[in-house]
Motif scaffolding. Structure first.
Motif, short mmCIF file in Angstrom:
data_model
loop_
_atom_site.label_atom_id
_atom_site.label_comp_id
_atom_site.label_asym_id
_atom_site.label_seq_id
_atom_site.Cartn_x
_atom_site.Cartn_y
_atom_site.Cartn_z
N GLY A 102 -9.98 -25.60 -21.40
CA GLY A 102 -10.05 -26.74 -22.31
C GLY A 102 -11.41 -27.00 -22.93
N ILE A 103 -12.25 -25.99 -23.01
CA ILE A 103 -13.59 -26.21 -23.56
C ILE A 103 -13.76 -25.42 -24.85
N LEU A 104 -14.33 -26.06 -25.85
CA LEU A 104 -14.63 -25.37 -27.11
C LEU A 104 -16.01 -24.74 -26.95
N ARG A 131 -14.01 -26.21 -14.60
CA ARG A 131 -14.63 -25.92 -15.90
C ARG A 131 -15.97 -25.23 -15.73
N VAL A 186 -14.45 -33.82 -22.27
CA VAL A 186 -15.61 -33.04 -22.67
C VAL A 186 -16.17 -33.73 -23.89
N ARG A 222 -17.61 -35.37 -27.22
CA ARG A 222 -17.20 -35.20 -28.63
C ARG A 222 -18.24 -35.84 -29.50
#
Lengths: 308, 370
Positions: free
Chosen positions: A34-36, A196, B368, B370
Motif C-alpha cells: 500500500g505504499i506509493l 510496510r 501513509v 499525503r
C-alpha cells in the motif's frame, strides 16, 4: 529487419531487462503493502555505486553486489522512516530520496574514489558467466538462457518466487492485507507499520541489487547518470502489472526487449537514427502506462482515475 | 498586516529548513575531511563577494526561477511536472532555430519570435502528459519523466544532424550561432548574467496575479485542491489539467530559450546541468508560490555560483549542492508533517493520536502521509 530479431536479441533481452526487473520486483513489495514508492530510481543509483565502490575496496565483486543491495535497503529504510513514521508526502519524499541518491553518489565518487564522472573497476574480476551445460543445447530456449551471470537467473526465478510468497504464504497474505485493507489488518492484529517497513527494506534491497547488476553485471564501472530512468521504468512495470509479479516480469522483459532492439539496430546499421532507437524504451513506457491507466479507468470510473 | 505576518512566519520556517540543510551538509563535509566554515565562506564569496560573483548568481537565478515557476504552475493544479528538462531543451532548440534563421528582422522581433517559439515547443511537450492524464488517467509522474528523456534525445538528434554547425568542441555539438539581433543583452560585464533575469521576475509577478486573480488561475487552484468539487462546481477538469501543463511546459520552454539567447547564443548539446530538477527544489522551498520562487531561485542561483567557485579553488564537488537540495526537499516534506502536527494540537497530541500506543488501538486508521 532480418539481422535484428534473432536468438542473440532475446539473449541480450534477458540481460538488459534484469536491472529494471529486479527493481520492479522490489517495487512490487512496496506496492502490495500500500505504499506509493517512486524512489526506485534512487535505490538503484546507490546500489550501482556501492557495488562498484565496495567491490573495489574489497576486491570481490559479489561482496560489492551484496553491498549494493544493502545500500538500496538503507535508502528504503530512510524512505520508510519518513513516509511511515513521520508521515511525509510520499511523492515529494520519493523525489527527495532520488535527488539524495544522485548527489550522494556523485559526491562520494569524487571525494572517495577520486574520479570525475566514471569509475571503472580496476583489478577486480567481474561476475562469471554460468554455463548451463546440457540445458544450453535445447533448441532456441537453450542459447537464450545460457551464458548469463547469476543475477539474471535470480531475477527470472524471483518473479514466480515472489508470486508464491505473496499469494500462497501467510507473510504474503499479511502484506497484501496491509495494502488492501489496512484497517482490517490492524484489527486482526497485524503490525501494519512493521509490515510496510519490511516490504520497503526488502524492496530496497532488490532495487539495490538491480543497480548493482547494472554497474557490475556486464561492464564493470559506475558512471554518473547510468541508471537513466530505469527506476521509473520499473515503477511503470509495477503499475502495469497491478503489482502481480508475473505481469511485472513480462513488462520488465518488454523493456529489456526494447533496449535490445535499440542496440541491434545500431549494430545492423539500419537507417534509423541512433536517438530514435534510444527513445524506444521510454516510448514504450509511456504507451504502457497510458494503456494501463485507461484500462483501469474503464473499471474504476473516470473521476476516480483523475483523482490521485 | 496579517498577510505580512504570515509571510514573515513562512520566511522564518523556510529559513529554518535551509539552516538545517546547511547543518547536515556541514556534517557531511566534516566527515569528508573538509572544513565546513571555509567551504561556506567560499560559497558566500563566490555568490556575492564581487561584481563577477553577483553576475554569476544572477546568471543562474534566471533559469532557476523560470524552471521553478514551471513546476509551481503545474503544482497549483496538483500536477507533477518532473520532465521540465525535456521541455526546456525543446524550447531551447526551437528558440535557437529562430535565432539563427531569422536573419533580417529587427532585434526585438527576433527575440520575441525566438522566445515565443520556445514557449510553443515547451508548451506542446508539457501538454502531452496533460492530455494523457486527462484522457487516460496516466500518472504524469511517469509520463513527464519519460518524455523528459525522449525530449532530450530529440534535441540530440537535431543537433547531431539537421541543425549541426560545428563538430565537437570537446564532446558536445552545437547549432549555428544565433544572430546578434536575437541575443539577450548581458547586464554585468565579464559574466553571463543577462536580461533573462528581468523576464523571469516579470513572469513571476504575472503568474502570481494570474493564479490569484484570473479565471484560469482560479480553476487551476480548485482543481488542485479537490477535483470532485471542481467538477461539481462546473469546472472542466480535463481542460484545466491540460492548460496547467501547457503553461508549465511553456514556461520551461521559455527557460530554455533564455539560456540559449542570453548565455550560450546557440543550442549546445546537453547544456542543461539538471536545471529541471533544480526547478523542483526551488518550487518546493517556495511552497509553490510564484513570488517565493523568485527568492528561492536567487538563493539556489547563489548556491550554484558559490559552489562552482568553491569547486575551482578547493576540491569540494558541486554534487555537494545536490545533496543540500535533497535535504531541503526532505525538510520541506517533513515540514508538511510539522504543520499537520501543529494543526492537530501540538506534537504531544499528534503523538498520542499516531504514536506507538495509539497504533495498536483497533480503530486507529493507519495512513501513509499525503
Amino acid at each position: 529487419m532480418d539481422g535484428i530479431f534473432d536468438i542473440n536479441l532475446f539473449q541480450s533481452m534477458l540481460r538488459l531487462a534484469t536491472p529494471t526487473l529486479l527493481a520492479a520486483l522490489g517495487g512490487v513489495l512496496a506496492h502490495k503493502s500500500g505504499i506509493l514508492d517512486i524512489s526506485l530510481e534512487g535505490k538503484m543509483i546507490v546500489g550501482a555505486f556501492f557495488a562498484i565502490a565496495v567491490a573495489q575496496a574489497t576486491g570481490h565483486v559479489w561482496i560489492g553486489v551484496f553491498a549494493g543491495g544493502v545500500a538500496g535497503a538503507l535508502m528504503g529504510l530512510l524512505f520508510a522512516f519518513l513516509v511511515i513514521t513521520i508521515k511525509t508526502n510520499d511523492v515529494i519524499t520519493g523525489v527527495g530520496v532520488n535527488i539524495l541518491a544522485d548527489g550522494l553518489t556523485a559526491y562520494l565518487l569524487r571525494v572517495f574514489l577520486g574520479s570525475s564522472g566514471t569509475h571503472a573497476l580496476k583489478g577486480v574480476a567481474g561476475q562469471a558467466k554460468v554455463d548451463l551445460g546440457a540445458l544450453g543445447s535445447i533448441p532456441i530456449l537453450g542459447p537464450i538462457l545460457n551464458d548469463h551471470t547469476p543475477l539474471v537467473y535470480a531475477a527470472l526465478l524471483l518473479a514466480p518466487l515472489i508470486w508464491v510468497v505473496l499469494y500462497k504464504t501467510p507473510i504474503g497474505f499479511r502484506v497484501r492485507a496491509v495494502g488492501e485493507r489496512p484497517m482490517a489488518a490492524r484489527t486482526a492484529g497485524v503490525n501494519v507499520e512493521g509490515v510496510r517497513y519490511g516490504s520497503l527494506l526488502a524492496g530496497g534491497f532488490l532495487c539495490g541489487l538491480g543497480g548493482a547488476f547494472l554497474s557490475t553485471g556486464s561492464l564493470s564501472m559506475f558512471t554518473e547518470g547510468m541508471v537513466a530512468g530505469r527506476g521509473f521504468m520499473a515503477f511503470t512495470a509495477v503499475i502495469f502489472g497491478y503489482g502481480n509479479p508475473i505481469w511485472v516480469l513480462l513488462a520488465g522483459l518488454l523493456f529489456g526487449l526494447a533496449e535490445g532492439v535499440g542496440f541491434k539496430v545500431q549494430i545492423a546499421r539500419v537507417a534509423l537514427q541512433q536517438q530514435v532507437v534510444e527513445m524506444l524504451p521510454y516510448l514504450i513506457t509511456v504507451i504502457v502506462v497510458s494503456v494501463t491507466a485507461w484500462l483501469r479507468r474503464r473499471r474504476v470510473g473516470q473521476m476516480a482515475a483523475l483523482t490521485e | 498586516m496579517g498577510r505580512l505576518k504570515g509571510f514573515l512566519a513562512t520566511l522564518l520556517q523556510q529559513a529554518a529548513i535551509i539552516l538545517a540543510a546547511f547543518l547536515v551538509s556541514g556534517i557531511v563535509l566534516l566527515l569528508s575531511g573538509y572544513n565546513p566554515i571555509t567551504v561556506y565562506a567560499g560559497f558566500v564569496k563566490g555568490a556575492f563577494g564581487s561584481e563577477v560573483s553577483l553576475g554569476n548568481t544572477l546568471r543562474w537565478a534566471a533559469p532557476m526561477i523560470l524552471t521553478g515557476l514551471a513546476v509551481a504552475v503545474a503544482f497549483r493544479a496538483s500536477m507533477w511536472n518532473i520532465g521540465v528538462d525535456g521541455q526546456l531543451y525543446l524550447g531551447a532548440v526551437a528558440a535557437a532555430w529562430v535565432g539563427f534563421t531569422l536573419t533580417d528582422a529587427p532585434g526585438w522581433i527576433t527575440v520575441l519570435a525566438s522566445l515565443a517559439f520556445g514557449m510553443v515547443a515547451g508548451g506542446i511537450w508539457g501538454a502531452i502528459p496533460g492530455v494523457l492524464r486527462a484522457f487516460t488517467g496516466a500518472s504524469e509522474l511517469v509520463t513527464t519523466l519519460m518524455l523528459n528523456y525522449i525530449g532530450i534525445l530529440i534535441t540530440d538528434f537535431l543537433v547531431l544532424g539537421p541543425i549541426r554547425q560545428w563538430g565537437p568542441q570537446g564532446t558536445t555539438f552545437r547549432s549555428p550561432t544565433i544572430v546578434e539581433a536575437a541575443e539577450l543583452p548581458r547586464i554585468i560585464a565579464k559574466t553571463q548574467a543577462n536580461a533573462g533575469i528581468f523576464i523571469a521576475v516579470a513572469l513571476a509577478f504575472l503568474l502570481y496575479f494570474v493564479i490569484r486573480r484570473a479565471t484560469v488561475g482560479y480553476e487551476m487552484r480548485i482543481v488542485g485542491t479537490n477535483r470532485w468539487f471542481a467538477q461539481y462546481g462546473g469546472i472542466n477538469v480535463k481542460k484545466t489539467i491540460i492548460v496547467s501543463m501547457l503553461i508549465s511546459g511553456a514556461v520551461a520552454g521559455l527557460a530554455g530559450g533564455v539560456e540559449v539567447l542570453g548565455v550560450h547564443r546557440a543550442f549546445v548539446q546537453r547544456f542543461s546541468t539538471g536545471l529541471g530538477f533544480d526547478g523542483i527544489v526551488v518550487s518546493l522551498l517556495a511552497k509553490n508560490n510564484p513570488l517565493g520562487v523568485v527568492l528561492s531561485g536567487v538563493f539556489f542561483g547563489a548556491m550554484r555560483a558559490g559552489s562552482t567557485a568553491v569547486e575551482r579553488t578547493t576540491e569540494v564537488p558541486r554534487a555537494m549542492v545536490t545533496m543540500f537540495e535533497a535535504i531541503i526537499v526532505l525538510g520541506v516534506t517533513a515540514q508538511g508533517t510539522w504543520a499537520l502536527m501543529r494543526r492537530e494540537g501540538g506534537v504531544r497530541a499528534w503523538w498520542q493520536k499516531h504514536g506507538r500506543k495509539a497504533r495498536s488501538e483497533p480503530d486507529n486508521v493507519p495512513q501513509v502521509g499525503r
